[in-house]
Design a protein around this motif. Structure first.
Motif, PDB file in Angstrom:
ATOM      1  N   ARG A 200      -2.753 -11.897 -15.366  1.00  0.00           N
ATOM      2  CA  ARG A 200      -1.855 -11.240 -15.997  1.00  0.00           C
ATOM      3  C   ARG A 200      -2.284 -11.130 -17.504  1.00  0.00           C
ATOM      4  NH1 ARG A 200       4.222 -13.214 -12.524  1.00  0.00           N
ATOM      5  NH2 ARG A 200       3.654 -10.615 -10.879  1.00  0.00           N
ATOM      6  N   LYS A 201      -2.146 -12.019 -18.021  1.00  0.00           N
ATOM      7  CA  LYS A 201      -2.572 -12.332 -18.800  1.00  0.00           C
ATOM      8  C   LYS A 201      -4.021 -11.281 -19.864  1.00  0.00           C
ATOM      9  CE  LYS A 201      -2.206 -14.701 -23.479  1.00  0.00           C
ATOM     10  NZ  LYS A 201      -2.024 -15.435 -23.545  1.00  0.00           N
ATOM     11  N   GLU A 202      -4.563 -11.178 -18.866  1.00  0.00           N
ATOM     12  CA  GLU A 202      -5.871 -10.384 -19.207  1.00  0.00           C
ATOM     13  C   GLU A 202      -5.698  -8.975 -18.921  1.00  0.00           C
ATOM     14  OE1 GLU A 202      -9.537 -13.234 -16.617  1.00  0.00           O
ATOM     15  OE2 GLU A 202      -8.451 -11.576 -15.760  1.00  0.00           O
ATOM     16  N   GLN A 203      -5.057  -8.619 -18.138  1.00  0.00           N
ATOM     17  CA  GLN A 203      -4.130  -6.858 -17.788  1.00  0.00           C
ATOM     18  C   GLN A 203      -3.754  -7.500 -19.240  1.00  0.00           C
ATOM     19  OE1 GLN A 203      -4.604  -4.725 -15.823  1.00  0.00           O
ATOM     20  NE2 GLN A 203      -6.522  -6.372 -15.204  1.00  0.00           N
ATOM     21  N   SER A 204      -2.655  -7.603 -19.422  1.00  0.00           N
ATOM     22  CA  SER A 204      -1.784  -8.123 -20.586  1.00  0.00           C
ATOM     23  C   SER A 204      -2.926  -7.412 -21.622  1.00  0.00           C
ATOM     24  CB  SER A 204      -1.003  -8.923 -21.331  1.00  0.00           C
ATOM     25  OG  SER A 204       0.365  -9.099 -20.866  1.00  0.00           O
ATOM     26  N   ILE A 205      -3.886  -8.069 -22.278  1.00  0.00           N
ATOM     27  CA  ILE A 205      -4.916  -8.447 -23.400  1.00  0.00           C
ATOM     28  C   ILE A 205      -5.887  -6.388 -23.077  1.00  0.00           C
ATOM     29  CG2 ILE A 205      -7.233  -8.755 -24.624  1.00  0.00           C
ATOM     30  CD1 ILE A 205      -6.124 -11.792 -23.292  1.00  0.00           C
ATOM     31  N   LYS A 206      -6.058  -6.111 -21.895  1.00  0.00           N
ATOM     32  CA  LYS A 206      -7.161  -5.205 -21.803  1.00  0.00           C
ATOM     33  C   LYS A 206      -5.747  -4.322 -21.723  1.00  0.00           C
ATOM     34  CE  LYS A 206      -8.990  -3.013 -17.388  1.00  0.00           C
ATOM     35  NZ  LYS A 206      -7.822  -1.768 -16.886  1.00  0.00           N
ATOM     36  N   ARG A 207      -4.788  -4.004 -21.447  1.00  0.00           N
ATOM     37  CA  ARG A 207      -3.647  -2.987 -21.574  1.00  0.00           C
ATOM     38  C   ARG A 207      -3.713  -3.209 -23.236  1.00  0.00           C
ATOM     39  NH1 ARG A 207       1.014  -1.385 -17.622  1.00  0.00           N
ATOM     40  NH2 ARG A 207      -1.121  -0.303 -17.065  1.00  0.00           N
ATOM     41  N   THR A 208      -3.750  -3.498 -23.918  1.00  0.00           N
ATOM     42  CA  THR A 208      -3.069  -3.600 -25.570  1.00  0.00           C
ATOM     43  C   THR A 208      -4.607  -3.042 -26.533  1.00  0.00           C
ATOM     44  OG1 THR A 208      -2.067  -5.914 -25.005  1.00  0.00           O
ATOM     45  CG2 THR A 208      -2.348  -4.895 -27.236  1.00  0.00           C
TER      46      THR A 208
ATOM     47  N   ASP B 223       0.434  -1.129  -0.331  1.00  0.00           N
ATOM     48  CA  ASP B 223      -0.002  -0.139   0.029  1.00  0.00           C
ATOM     49  C   ASP B 223       0.928   1.520   0.300  1.00  0.00           C
ATOM     50  OD1 ASP B 223      -2.019   1.954   0.036  1.00  0.00           O
ATOM     51  OD2 ASP B 223      -3.016   1.293   2.222  1.00  0.00           O
ATOM     52  N   TYR B 224       1.117   2.234  -1.167  1.00  0.00           N
ATOM     53  CA  TYR B 224       1.670   3.067  -1.089  1.00  0.00           C
ATOM     54  C   TYR B 224       0.620   4.723  -1.195  1.00  0.00           C
ATOM     55  CZ  TYR B 224       5.386   6.604  -2.466  1.00  0.00           C
ATOM     56  OH  TYR B 224       6.304   7.774  -2.417  1.00  0.00           O
ATOM     57  N   GLN B 225       0.989   4.978  -0.657  1.00  0.00           N
ATOM     58  CA  GLN B 225      -0.017   6.682  -0.283  1.00  0.00           C
ATOM     59  C   GLN B 225      -1.469   6.351  -0.590  1.00  0.00           C
ATOM     60  OE1 GLN B 225       1.412   9.712  -2.535  1.00  0.00           O
ATOM     61  NE2 GLN B 225       3.616   9.401  -0.918  1.00  0.00           N
ATOM     62  N   GLY B 226      -1.966   5.166   0.141  1.00  0.00           N
ATOM     63  CA  GLY B 226      -3.476   4.850  -0.584  1.00  0.00           C
ATOM     64  C   GLY B 226      -3.819   4.165  -1.720  1.00  0.00           C
ATOM     65  N   MET B 227      -2.363   3.845  -3.070  1.00  0.00           N
ATOM     66  CA  MET B 227      -2.317   2.290  -4.381  1.00  0.00           C
ATOM     67  C   MET B 227      -2.370   1.454  -3.509  1.00  0.00           C
ATOM     68  SD  MET B 227      -0.950   5.262  -6.865  1.00  0.00           S
ATOM     69  CE  MET B 227       0.308   6.458  -5.729  1.00  0.00           C
ATOM     70  N   LYS B 228      -3.155   0.628  -3.293  1.00  0.00           N
ATOM     71  CA  LYS B 228      -3.371  -0.263  -3.638  1.00  0.00           C
ATOM     72  C   LYS B 228      -2.495  -1.739  -4.875  1.00  0.00           C
ATOM     73  CE  LYS B 228      -6.077  -0.874   0.644  1.00  0.00           C
ATOM     74  NZ  LYS B 228      -6.142   0.975   0.594  1.00  0.00           N
ATOM     75  N   VAL B 229      -1.366  -2.836  -4.175  1.00  0.00           N
ATOM     76  CA  VAL B 229      -1.314  -3.627  -5.202  1.00  0.00           C
ATOM     77  C   VAL B 229      -2.626  -4.497  -4.993  1.00  0.00           C
ATOM     78  CG1 VAL B 229       0.008  -5.996  -5.479  1.00  0.00           C
ATOM     79  CG2 VAL B 229       1.400  -4.078  -4.811  1.00  0.00           C
ATOM     80  N   PRO B 230      -3.037  -5.194  -6.614  1.00  0.00           N
ATOM     81  CA  PRO B 230      -3.864  -5.712  -6.990  1.00  0.00           C
ATOM     82  C   PRO B 230      -3.696  -7.047  -5.569  1.00  0.00           C
ATOM     83  CG  PRO B 230      -3.500  -5.295  -9.228  1.00  0.00           C
ATOM     84  CD  PRO B 230      -2.429  -4.394  -7.856  1.00  0.00           C
ATOM     85  N   GLU B 231      -5.025  -7.673  -5.236  1.00  0.00           N
ATOM     86  CA  GLU B 231      -5.288  -8.054  -4.299  1.00  0.00           C
ATOM     87  C   GLU B 231      -4.572  -9.626  -4.738  1.00  0.00           C
ATOM     88  OE1 GLU B 231      -5.882  -9.393  -1.378  1.00  0.00           O
ATOM     89  OE2 GLU B 231      -6.304  -7.010  -0.803  1.00  0.00           O
ATOM     90  N   VAL B 232      -5.045 -10.213  -6.078  1.00  0.00           N
ATOM     91  CA  VAL B 232      -5.001 -11.828  -6.903  1.00  0.00           C
ATOM     92  C   VAL B 232      -2.792 -11.329  -6.375  1.00  0.00           C
ATOM     93  CG1 VAL B 232      -4.803 -10.854  -8.970  1.00  0.00           C
ATOM     94  CG2 VAL B 232      -5.143 -13.127  -8.454  1.00  0.00           C
ATOM     95  N   LEU B 233      -2.404 -10.319  -6.808  1.00  0.00           N
ATOM     96  CA  LEU B 233      -0.655 -10.948  -6.619  1.00  0.00           C
ATOM     97  C   LEU B 233      -0.243 -11.279  -5.333  1.00  0.00           C
ATOM     98  CD1 LEU B 233       0.350  -7.804  -8.729  1.00  0.00           C
ATOM     99  CD2 LEU B 233      -0.409  -9.999  -9.907  1.00  0.00           C
ATOM    100  N   LEU B 234      -0.885 -10.628  -4.004  1.00  0.00           N
ATOM    101  CA  LEU B 234      -0.466 -10.938  -2.732  1.00  0.00           C
ATOM    102  C   LEU B 234      -1.221 -12.366  -2.022  1.00  0.00           C
ATOM    103  CD1 LEU B 234      -1.852  -7.459  -1.495  1.00  0.00           C
ATOM    104  CD2 LEU B 234       0.170  -8.033  -2.625  1.00  0.00           C
ATOM    105  N   SER B 235      -1.910 -12.929  -3.095  1.00  0.00           N
ATOM    106  CA  SER B 235      -2.887 -13.790  -2.884  1.00  0.00           C
ATOM    107  C   SER B 235      -1.611 -15.785  -2.988  1.00  0.00           C
ATOM    108  CB  SER B 235      -3.704 -14.171  -4.009  1.00  0.00           C
ATOM    109  OG  SER B 235      -3.681 -15.055  -4.903  1.00  0.00           O
ATOM    110  N   GLY B 236      -0.734 -15.711  -3.479  1.00  0.00           N
ATOM    111  CA  GLY B 236      -0.224 -16.417  -3.733  1.00  0.00           C
ATOM    112  C   GLY B 236      -0.480 -17.753  -4.543  1.00  0.00           C
TER     113      GLY B 236
ATOM    114  N   HIS C 252      -0.740 -19.390  -7.990  1.00  0.00           N
ATOM    115  CA  HIS C 252       0.137 -19.160  -9.041  1.00  0.00           C
ATOM    116  C   HIS C 252      -1.222 -18.863 -10.496  1.00  0.00           C
ATOM    117  CE1 HIS C 252       3.768 -18.567  -6.933  1.00  0.00           C
ATOM    118  NE2 HIS C 252       3.544 -19.967  -6.631  1.00  0.00           N
ATOM    119  N   LYS C 253      -1.701 -20.068 -10.433  1.00  0.00           N
ATOM    120  CA  LYS C 253      -2.687 -20.190 -11.512  1.00  0.00           C
ATOM    121  C   LYS C 253      -3.585 -18.606 -11.781  1.00  0.00           C
ATOM    122  CE  LYS C 253      -4.247 -24.564 -13.508  1.00  0.00           C
ATOM    123  NZ  LYS C 253      -3.855 -25.530 -13.174  1.00  0.00           N
TER     124      LYS C 253
END
Ligand code: ADE
Length: 222
Positions: free
Chosen positions: A203-211, A181-194, A196-197
């Motif tokens: 990550r794949k969804e984010q890649s497609i969304k960004r593109t 949590d940096y100045q209220g900007m939080k890391v997406p929960e899923v990345l802290l979940s451990g 892997h699947k």
């Protein structure tokens, strides 16, 4: 791999070759990079390398003689000769991969005011790094060299470039590091979940969304 660069401004490569990943790749003998001054190949008594354009016009034109002599001196049956010019094929990651598998690249840096058209006959490939005009091909050749060298086996770990932007025509997914949590900007929960699947799926969804949002043109690219 060996990369021979032909330029009128060899000192523009001093820092490029002595810093960061390129310098480490050279130290580890994964690549040899030689910079040659085109002027050294001039047979003119005053070492001239350019002259006025036939038919008139502004600016000086790089003569064929020193460039032909340099390329013919360095070329072997393993060489691929590349000419840097804004009129070349647009350089993309796929081409960087292809070039990273070659044994020997000879890169000719075009002259800021133009080069004799016959120099084109020396090139197996003409490359542009984008639709803008640089003062010469030096920076463009460094862009190509940098992107190719990092893909040579052993230069960086495969993992480091498997997820690069442009692989599979997708932009990279977002990454985060501590704090969560940096100045209220939080890391997406899923990345802290451990989990892997789920992380991989996100990550794949984010890649497609960004593109889709930023570079929809990539999705139709070959
Ligand atoms: N020389 C000058 N501009 C260039 C560009 N955009 N790409 C490659 N070589 C160049």
């Amino acid at each position: 791999m060996k990369i021979d660069i032909l330029t009128l401004f060899p000192h523009m490569f001093d820092n490029f070759l002595t810093e960061s990943i390129i310098s480490r790749a050279i130290d580890k003998k994964l690549v040899t990079i030689n910079v040659y001054n085109i002027r050294d190949y001039s047979t003119d008594p005053h070492k001239r390398v350019d002259d006025y354009p036939f038919g008139g016009g502004s600016g000086m034109v790089l003569m064929p003689q020193p460039v032909f002599d340099a390329v013919n001196d360095l070329k072997t049956s393993d060489s691929l000769v590349i000419l840097m010019t804004p009129q070349g094929e647009l350089f993309k990651q796929k081409k960087a991969y292809e070039l990273s598998l070659k044994k020997h690249l000879i890169i000719i840096c075009g002259h800021y005011e133009g080069f004799d058209e016959r120099i084109r006959t020396l090139a197996d490939l003409e490359l542009s790094i984008g639709d803008y005009i640089l003062t010469g091909g030096e920076l463009a050749s460094q862009v190509v060299t940098d992107s190719v060298v990092r893909l040579i086996d052993g230069v960086i770990t495969k993992d480091s470039h498997l997820n690069d932007s442009f692989n599979n025509n997708l932009l990279d997914y977002p990454v985060y590091t501590r704090p969560s949590d940096y100045q209220g900007m939080k890391v997406p929960e899923v990345l802290l979940s451990g989990h892997h699947k789920n992380i991989e799926k996100w990550r794949k969804e984010q890649s497609i969304k960004r593109t889709k949002e930023r570079r929809p043109d990539l999705l139709g690219d070959d």
